[in-house]
Scaffold this active site. Sequence first.
Site: not given
Length: 337
Positions: A241, A270, A288
């Site tokens: 993360r 993000e 991601h």
Amino acid sequence: MSKSQSVWVSRPLFPEVLASLAQYVDVRTEAKETKRTPEQLHKKLAEVDGAIVGLSDRIDAGVLAGNRRLRAIANLGVGYNNLDLPALTAAGVLATNTPDVLTQTTADYAWALLLAAARRVSSAERWLRAGRWRGGMRFDDWLGVDVHGKTLGIFGMGRIGQAVARRAIGFDMHVIYHNRSRLPEAVEHECRAIWVDKAELLQRSDHLVLVLPYNAQNHHAIGADELAHMKPTAVLVNIARGGIVDDAALAAALREGRLAAAGLDVFEGEPSVHSALRELENAVLSPHIASASADTRRAMAQLAADNMLAALGYGPSAGHPPSLLNPQVLGGRGGET
Ligand code: 8YV
């Protein structure tokens, strides 16, 4: 036929998955993924019995306030730091995630980033595409760092961490790991992984993969101090993360040669990515996508849909969502499905 319950799906999903939902419930879809304000989320959730959401949808006490209708939230991801689980539980809302189906694909991607960063794949490709390969390349150009035979550190040794470790056997690596709790000996043996404390992990890892869940304690678990203890020849991979790594400190370490390279799939804040990271040739960056293979994303979407239907009382597991995060809510409902 009109359906008595409605489910909101916060982003486009595979049509066949939506169709499986639509057999039982009224499905409200979105044409694209957008970051919604808490007010927008509050409004969307007020109109439905269940919602399938993703990491950009932060579901907390504020967006649940006053909602007496919502019964279930199905998260599209194994990590669920976007869900305030205590708040959902207090509101009597079932919450689910998508474990297991993405383990192998996500572990594969850790290796993709590790190898790409160590062997400078992205940077070399940019150079080639720019038409700069014109002969006269030196024998000592494009030197990377080796992966095989080295010590691989894994920070966070859950299902995905273990899958990363198993793959290291083929690369003849030594695996060390740090996790809050040590794995059972049989699992350590199978993964050929040795538990070390965090300081030793940082110092001994030739390359380090982060696979730990994000929570308040893990915020900046890798910051300037930690980076200072790593080898300058090391590659750091983050498939966990954003927020686990201090991106500004990482960019400084990469720029100053205190770390060889990084492979990053997740970022603080993000979808925006720290500008210093974007400028670095020794950072391999991706948006991601560690779980994004066709089979796995479909399986994740289907699991989220199955969780939702079960939570709302439909299908073969009615009343018992396969990956329920807060079983206390079922107890509180006194067996009602
Ligand atoms: C994302 C993930 O959900 O499962 C997780 O926790 O981080 C990923 O699978 C997915 O990439 C969508 O952002």
